[in-house]
Design a protein around this motif. Structure first.
Motif, PDB file in Angstrom:
ATOM      1  N   ALA A  81       0.849  -1.194   0.000  1.00  0.00           N
ATOM      2  CA  ALA A  81       0.000   0.000   0.000  1.00  0.00           C
ATOM      3  C   ALA A  81       0.883   1.240   0.000  1.00  0.00           C
ATOM      4  O   ALA A  81       1.884   1.299   0.716  1.00  0.00           O
ATOM      5  CB  ALA A  81      -0.910   0.009   1.228  1.00  0.00           C
ATOM      6  N   ALA A  82       0.508   2.225  -0.809  1.00  0.00           N
ATOM      7  CA  ALA A  82       1.219   3.505  -0.865  1.00  0.00           C
ATOM      8  C   ALA A  82       0.295   4.606  -0.370  1.00  0.00           C
ATOM      9  O   ALA A  82      -0.930   4.534  -0.539  1.00  0.00           O
ATOM     10  CB  ALA A  82       1.680   3.795  -2.294  1.00  0.00           C
ATOM     11  N   PHE A  83       0.881   5.614   0.228  1.00  0.00           N
ATOM     12  CA  PHE A  83       0.120   6.717   0.816  1.00  0.00           C
ATOM     13  C   PHE A  83       0.673   8.047   0.325  1.00  0.00           C
ATOM     14  O   PHE A  83       1.887   8.199   0.142  1.00  0.00           O
ATOM     15  CB  PHE A  83       0.190   6.663   2.346  1.00  0.00           C
ATOM     16  N   LEU A  84      -0.234   9.013   0.150  1.00  0.00           N
ATOM     17  CA  LEU A  84       0.139  10.337  -0.351  1.00  0.00           C
ATOM     18  C   LEU A  84      -0.631  11.388   0.448  1.00  0.00           C
ATOM     19  O   LEU A  84      -1.843  11.281   0.634  1.00  0.00           O
ATOM     20  CB  LEU A  84      -0.206  10.438  -1.839  1.00  0.00           C
ATOM     21  N   ARG A  85       0.094  12.393   0.939  1.00  0.00           N
ATOM     22  CA  ARG A  85      -0.530  13.511   1.646  1.00  0.00           C
ATOM     23  C   ARG A  85       0.279  14.765   1.322  1.00  0.00           C
ATOM     24  O   ARG A  85       1.362  14.970   1.864  1.00  0.00           O
ATOM     25  CB  ARG A  85      -0.578  13.275   3.157  1.00  0.00           C
ATOM     26  N   GLY A  86      -0.243  15.583   0.418  1.00  0.00           N
ATOM     27  CA  GLY A  86       0.521  16.748  -0.017  1.00  0.00           C
ATOM     28  C   GLY A  86       1.824  16.307  -0.667  1.00  0.00           C
ATOM     29  O   GLY A  86       1.832  15.540  -1.624  1.00  0.00           O
ATOM     30  N   THR A  87       2.940  16.759  -0.121  1.00  0.00           N
ATOM     31  CA  THR A  87       4.252  16.364  -0.646  1.00  0.00           C
ATOM     32  C   THR A  87       4.795  15.113   0.040  1.00  0.00           C
ATOM     33  O   THR A  87       5.855  14.619  -0.333  1.00  0.00           O
ATOM     34  CB  THR A  87       5.263  17.503  -0.469  1.00  0.00           C
ATOM     35  N   GLN A  88       4.066  14.608   1.028  1.00  0.00           N
ATOM     36  CA  GLN A  88       4.531  13.438   1.769  1.00  0.00           C
ATOM     37  C   GLN A  88       4.128  12.152   1.056  1.00  0.00           C
ATOM     38  O   GLN A  88       2.993  12.004   0.598  1.00  0.00           O
ATOM     39  CB  GLN A  88       3.941  13.426   3.178  1.00  0.00           C
ATOM     40  N   ARG A  89       5.046  11.229   0.970  1.00  0.00           N
ATOM     41  CA  ARG A  89       4.789   9.915   0.379  1.00  0.00           C
ATOM     42  C   ARG A  89       5.276   8.832   1.329  1.00  0.00           C
ATOM     43  O   ARG A  89       6.271   9.010   2.036  1.00  0.00           O
ATOM     44  CB  ARG A  89       5.494   9.754  -0.967  1.00  0.00           C
ATOM     45  N   SER A  90       4.586   7.727   1.335  1.00  0.00           N
ATOM     46  CA  SER A  90       4.975   6.605   2.174  1.00  0.00           C
ATOM     47  C   SER A  90       4.452   5.317   1.541  1.00  0.00           C
ATOM     48  O   SER A  90       3.509   5.356   0.752  1.00  0.00           O
ATOM     49  CB  SER A  90       4.387   6.773   3.583  1.00  0.00           C
ATOM     50  N   PHE A  91       5.079   4.209   1.847  1.00  0.00           N
ATOM     51  CA  PHE A  91       4.557   2.936   1.345  1.00  0.00           C
ATOM     52  C   PHE A  91       4.944   1.819   2.306  1.00  0.00           C
ATOM     53  O   PHE A  91       5.898   1.925   3.084  1.00  0.00           O
ATOM     54  CB  PHE A  91       5.084   2.634  -0.058  1.00  0.00           C
ATOM     55  N   TYR A  92       4.168   0.744   2.240  1.00  0.00           N
ATOM     56  CA  TYR A  92       4.440  -0.455   3.026  1.00  0.00           C
ATOM     57  C   TYR A  92       4.461  -1.654   2.090  1.00  0.00           C
ATOM     58  O   TYR A  92       3.539  -1.844   1.287  1.00  0.00           O
ATOM     59  CB  TYR A  92       3.382  -0.657   4.116  1.00  0.00           C
ATOM     60  N   ASP A  93       5.503  -2.451   2.210  1.00  0.00           N
ATOM     61  CA  ASP A  93       5.657  -3.673   1.430  1.00  0.00           C
ATOM     62  C   ASP A  93       5.112  -4.829   2.264  1.00  0.00           C
ATOM     63  O   ASP A  93       5.641  -5.137   3.336  1.00  0.00           O
ATOM     64  CB  ASP A  93       7.140  -3.877   1.108  1.00  0.00           C
ATOM     65  N   PHE A  94       4.045  -5.464   1.778  1.00  0.00           N
ATOM     66  CA  PHE A  94       3.407  -6.532   2.549  1.00  0.00           C
ATOM     67  C   PHE A  94       4.272  -7.785   2.671  1.00  0.00           C
ATOM     68  O   PHE A  94       4.014  -8.633   3.535  1.00  0.00           O
ATOM     69  CB  PHE A  94       2.059  -6.903   1.934  1.00  0.00           C
TER      70      PHE A  94
END
Length: 433
Positions: A81-94
């Motif tokens: 799952a990848a996440f986006l909030r403004g300029t912030q990005r994050s992801f989790y590898d299952f």
């Protein structure tokens, strides 16, 4: 009305929970009759599966048929799952998770996915009656009776030794038996469609992950983007009604939902950039007030599966996982009933099922409060914490060995505070240097 028909187990609904329950029962040799009001394939929302689903699909003998048709139906391999909030990005590898079990799955068009499961259940011997509608339910006697209208408009009655309600949002037994209980979640609306996403060659976008974007101006609102393997995606927006009212939508049935969705998308710079080449070519739909609960999930001669019992929220895609888990838990108990053995449905079914649901609930609530968002976007997480979170996001909500599982709400709150403090300290150190 003709003579009463008989079967071992009656199931209402041929979606994932109904088909998997039918397949599991057929493995044991029981006669199964499934009453399904619609005809398949039919559109359904909820396209992003979780890796935990793979365990239940394999258990029911359904995984191989999904795998065999994955390319044909453009099911998209999913590993996180990848996440986006403004300029912030994050992801989790299952695949980098705490819990044992599969770390990958698919993102699927539910019309094709649900039909595959139903077809396989039929091949295993289940009698699935499409276009048949439940008109009445009688659970007063030991063996439940359904009054059903068939495709030609004729009514008939059918009796089973046990009844499973897998009717999803139709919620047949809760409505007929007055089991409905109001959800304590705020009333939220989803506005959704399928689009040509224009992202096949975009190096900034990972098709192997669902993308969850927080609305830049209101963090209670979020967007989902669920890619398929053929350049199309499921795209939706979820928020409380007051959010949509700011964009002029009062909930009227004749409102231009496509224009609404485009306006809301345009208000998020980062996601608008991601979808800058997208084509909106499919009617937009809406669903409101979908969160639901019931007074109880089972009695001595019936049980509720999946969304027919409780539905939380589309964020984190828990719906199909809960549906399949409910079938996996219920069917061995149904078999005990068929063998004349006593079953304590509260202790053996409802409490174990709700334990995992409560874990899902904890991080859904934490998401909307903003706490889990701060965890997700924190750059100050050690690898062990990331693996625990990845397990939850991958659907392993019943893994009691995961430290976050126990007292999930409290631990997520503590984790959020830790992440916030660590983030602040890191920013102070950055400023000083």
């Amino acid at each position: 009305m003709s003579t009463m028909q008989q079967t071992d187990v009656l199931i209402i609904g041929a979606g994932p929970s109904g088909s998997s329950a039918a397949a599991l029962l057929r493995q044991k040799g029981h006669q199964v009759t499934v009453i399904e009001k619609q005809y398949f394939p039919r559109f359904s929302i909820g396209e992003s599966l979780l890796p935990q689903c793979m365990v239940f699909l394999e258990e029911a003998g359904l995984l191989d048929t999904v795998r065999a048709h994955a390319d044909e139906y453009a099911f998209q391999f999913k590993n996180g799952a990848a996440f986006l909030r403004g300029t912030q990005r994050s992801f989790y590898d299952f695949t980098q998770k705490f819990s044992e079990g599969p770390g990958t799955t698919w993102q699927v068009r539910r019309a094709n996915f649900d039909q595959l499961l139903a077809q396989q259940a039929e091949k295993m011997g289940a009698d699935i009656r499409f276009g048949h509608e439940v008109l009445a339910v009688d659970v007063a006697s030991a063996q439940p009776i359904l009054t059903v209208k068939d495709e030609q408009g004729n009514n008939y009655q059918i009796q089973g030794k046990f009844l499973l309600d897998a009717s999803g949002f139709g919620r047949i037994l809760p409505k007929f038996l007055d089991l409905e209980s109001p959800s304590d979640f705020p009333v939220r609306r989803a506005v959704f469609t399928h689009i040509e996403d224009g992202l096949l060659d975009d190096p900034e976008f990972d098709r192997e992950k669902i993308l969850i974007t927080v609305h830049e101006k209101d963090h209670r609102a979020w967007y989902w983007l669920i890619p398929f393997a053929d350049g199309r995606s499921s795209f939706g927006i979820v928020a409380e009604q007051d959010f949509f009212e700011k964009y002029g939508y009062d909930g009227s049935v004749d409102y231009d939902l496509e224009a609404l969705q485009k306006r809301i998308l345009a208000d998020d710079v980062s996601l608008s950039h991601v979808l800058r080449h997208a084509k909106h070519d499919t009617p937009v739909r809406t669903l409101v007030g979908y969160s639901a609960d019931v007074k109880h999930l089972a009695s001595e001669n019936y049980a509720l599966l999946g969304n027919a019992g409780e539905f939380l929220d589309p964020v984190f895609s828990s719906g199909v996982t809960i549906a399949l888990k409910s079938s996996s838990l219920a069917v061995p108990l149904v078999e005990q009933v068929l063998q004349g053995l006593a079953v304590d449905w509260m202790e053996q079914y409802e409490k174990p099922l709700r334990k995992g649901i409560q874990v899902f609930r904890a991080y859904v609530e934490s998401w909307y409060s903003g706490e889990f968002q701060d965890v997700v976007f924190s750059t100050q997480q050690d690898e062990k914490i990331r693996r625990m979170i990845a397990s939850l996001l991958a659907g392993y909500a019943w893994d009691t060995t995961n430290p976050i599982h126990r007292n999930a709400k409290q631990r997520l709150s503590t984790l959020a505070e830790y992440c916030r403090e660590a983030q602040q300290q890191n920013e102070l150190l950055t400023d000083e240097t």
